[in-house]
Design a protein around this motif. Structure first.
Motif, PDB file in Angstrom:
ATOM      1  N   LYS A   1      10.534  -6.282  -7.948  1.00  0.00           N
ATOM      2  CA  LYS A   1      11.219  -7.125  -8.943  1.00  0.00           C
ATOM      3  C   LYS A   1      10.217  -8.034  -9.649  1.00  0.00           C
ATOM      4  N   GLU A   2       9.308  -8.625  -8.903  1.00  0.00           N
ATOM      5  CA  GLU A   2       8.306  -9.513  -9.498  1.00  0.00           C
ATOM      6  C   GLU A   2       7.458  -8.774 -10.529  1.00  0.00           C
ATOM      7  N   ALA A   3       7.264  -7.480 -10.311  1.00  0.00           N
ATOM      8  CA  ALA A   3       6.481  -6.655 -11.242  1.00  0.00           C
ATOM      9  C   ALA A   3       7.340  -6.071 -12.361  1.00  0.00           C
ATOM     10  N   GLY A   4       8.636  -6.395 -12.375  1.00  0.00           N
ATOM     11  CA  GLY A   4       9.533  -5.874 -13.410  1.00  0.00           C
ATOM     12  C   GLY A   4       9.993  -4.458 -13.121  1.00  0.00           C
ATOM     13  N   LEU A   5       9.973  -4.074 -11.860  1.00  0.00           N
ATOM     14  CA  LEU A   5      10.364  -2.719 -11.456  1.00  0.00           C
ATOM     15  C   LEU A   5      11.470  -2.796 -10.412  1.00  0.00           C
ATOM     16  N   ASP A   6      11.954  -1.630  -9.986  1.00  0.00           N
ATOM     17  CA  ASP A   6      12.901  -1.556  -8.876  1.00  0.00           C
ATOM     18  C   ASP A   6      12.672  -0.242  -8.135  1.00  0.00           C
ATOM     19  N   PHE A   7      13.543   0.063  -7.196  1.00  0.00           N
ATOM     20  CA  PHE A   7      13.333   1.248  -6.357  1.00  0.00           C
ATOM     21  C   PHE A   7      13.387   2.556  -7.142  1.00  0.00           C
ATOM     22  N   THR A   8      14.003   2.549  -8.319  1.00  0.00           N
ATOM     23  CA  THR A   8      14.024   3.782  -9.119  1.00  0.00           C
ATOM     24  C   THR A   8      12.631   4.123  -9.656  1.00  0.00           C
ATOM     25  N   ASN A   9      11.736   3.153  -9.661  1.00  0.00           N
ATOM     26  CA  ASN A   9      10.368   3.373 -10.142  1.00  0.00           C
ATOM     27  C   ASN A   9       9.425   3.881  -9.052  1.00  0.00           C
ATOM     28  N   VAL A  10       9.876   3.871  -7.813  1.00  0.00           N
ATOM     29  CA  VAL A  10       9.010   4.266  -6.693  1.00  0.00           C
ATOM     30  C   VAL A  10       8.794   5.777  -6.708  1.00  0.00           C
ATOM     31  N   VAL A  11       7.522   6.190  -6.678  1.00  0.00           N
ATOM     32  CA  VAL A  11       7.192   7.614  -6.690  1.00  0.00           C
ATOM     33  C   VAL A  11       6.601   8.093  -5.367  1.00  0.00           C
ATOM     34  N   LYS A  12       6.146   7.164  -4.520  1.00  0.00           N
ATOM     35  CA  LYS A  12       5.493   7.557  -3.256  1.00  0.00           C
ATOM     36  C   LYS A  12       5.682   6.452  -2.242  1.00  0.00           C
ATOM     37  N   THR A  13       6.010   6.826  -1.020  1.00  0.00           N
ATOM     38  CA  THR A  13       6.098   5.856   0.067  1.00  0.00           C
ATOM     39  C   THR A  13       5.321   6.358   1.273  1.00  0.00           C
ATOM     40  N   GLY A  14       4.887   5.420   2.066  1.00  0.00           N
ATOM     41  CA  GLY A  14       4.257   5.728   3.348  1.00  0.00           C
ATOM     42  C   GLY A  14       4.969   4.919   4.410  1.00  0.00           C
ATOM     43  N   ILE A  15       5.476   5.597   5.417  1.00  0.00           N
ATOM     44  CA  ILE A  15       6.182   4.913   6.507  1.00  0.00           C
ATOM     45  C   ILE A  15       5.356   5.079   7.781  1.00  0.00           C
ATOM     46  N   PHE A  16       5.121   3.955   8.441  1.00  0.00           N
ATOM     47  CA  PHE A  16       4.344   3.937   9.675  1.00  0.00           C
ATOM     48  C   PHE A  16       5.243   3.413  10.783  1.00  0.00           C
ATOM     49  N   LEU A  17       5.449   4.238  11.803  1.00  0.00           N
ATOM     50  CA  LEU A  17       6.341   3.889  12.907  1.00  0.00           C
ATOM     51  C   LEU A  17       5.567   3.778  14.211  1.00  0.00           C
ATOM     52  N   LYS A  18       5.932   2.781  15.009  1.00  0.00           N
ATOM     53  CA  LYS A  18       5.350   2.635  16.335  1.00  0.00           C
ATOM     54  C   LYS A  18       5.878   3.727  17.268  1.00  0.00           C
ATOM     55  N   ASP A  19       7.114   4.180  16.999  1.00  0.00           N
ATOM     56  CA  ASP A  19       7.753   5.195  17.839  1.00  0.00           C
ATOM     57  C   ASP A  19       8.548   6.150  16.949  1.00  0.00           C
ATOM     58  N   MET A  20       8.133   7.400  16.888  1.00  0.00           N
ATOM     59  CA  MET A  20       8.796   8.389  16.036  1.00  0.00           C
ATOM     60  C   MET A  20      10.254   8.615  16.445  1.00  0.00           C
ATOM     61  N   ASN A  21      10.640   8.197  17.639  1.00  0.00           N
ATOM     62  CA  ASN A  21      12.040   8.294  18.048  1.00  0.00           C
ATOM     63  C   ASN A  21      12.940   7.410  17.183  1.00  0.00           C
ATOM     64  N   ASN A  22      12.350   6.468  16.454  1.00  0.00           N
ATOM     65  CA  ASN A  22      13.116   5.610  15.544  1.00  0.00           C
ATOM     66  C   ASN A  22      13.248   6.193  14.142  1.00  0.00           C
ATOM     67  N   PHE A  23      12.718   7.389  13.934  1.00  0.00           N
ATOM     68  CA  PHE A  23      12.703   7.995  12.602  1.00  0.00           C
ATOM     69  C   PHE A  23      14.090   8.028  11.961  1.00  0.00           C
TER      70      PHE A  23
END
Length: 127
Positions: free
Chosen positions: A64-86
């Protein structure tokens, strides 16, 4: 290359020598966010869903501060301590996107900052 640092008090302040986000041209690179409540500076304690929701809210505030929202997201990286929480993290994550989902990777890691269970970073592009 034009580079603009993005900062908002509606998301946690960086805990090291990095920026919340950097805008280069029409592309926004958002640093990995962890479940810190920006109002208190405290880690969100609770379920993995609570943690994931706070992470996504933090990302949303930066977008929002950058004038964008989630519709502008093209790539994410998710890092989990435990893949059982996927599945639980994926359910919360999915509430922030409606269609045209971004590309993504999800990996299990040995440890995250402040020993949290989830960290997420995104790249977004201005329309």
């Amino acid at each position: 290359m034009s580079k603009k640092i993005i900062f908002t008090s509606a998301a946690p302040a960086p805990i090291g020598p990095y920026s919340q986000a950097v805008m280069v041209g029409d592309t926004l690179y958002v640093s990995g966010q962890i479940p810190i409540d920006p109002a208190t500076g405290a880690l969100v304690n609770g379920t993995i869903e609570d943690e994931a929701r706070q992470v996504m809210l933090n990302i949303g505030a930066i977008l929002k501060e950058a004038g964008l929202d989630f519709t502008n997201v093209v790539k994410t990286g998710i890092f989990l301590k435990d893949m059982n929480n996927f599945a639980k993290v994926n359910e919360v994550y999915g509430q922030f996107f409606t269609d045209q989902y971004p590309a993504r990777e999800t990996v299990e890691v040995a440890r995250l900052p402040k020993d949290v269970n989830v960290e997420i970073s995104v790249i977004a592009v201005k329309d």
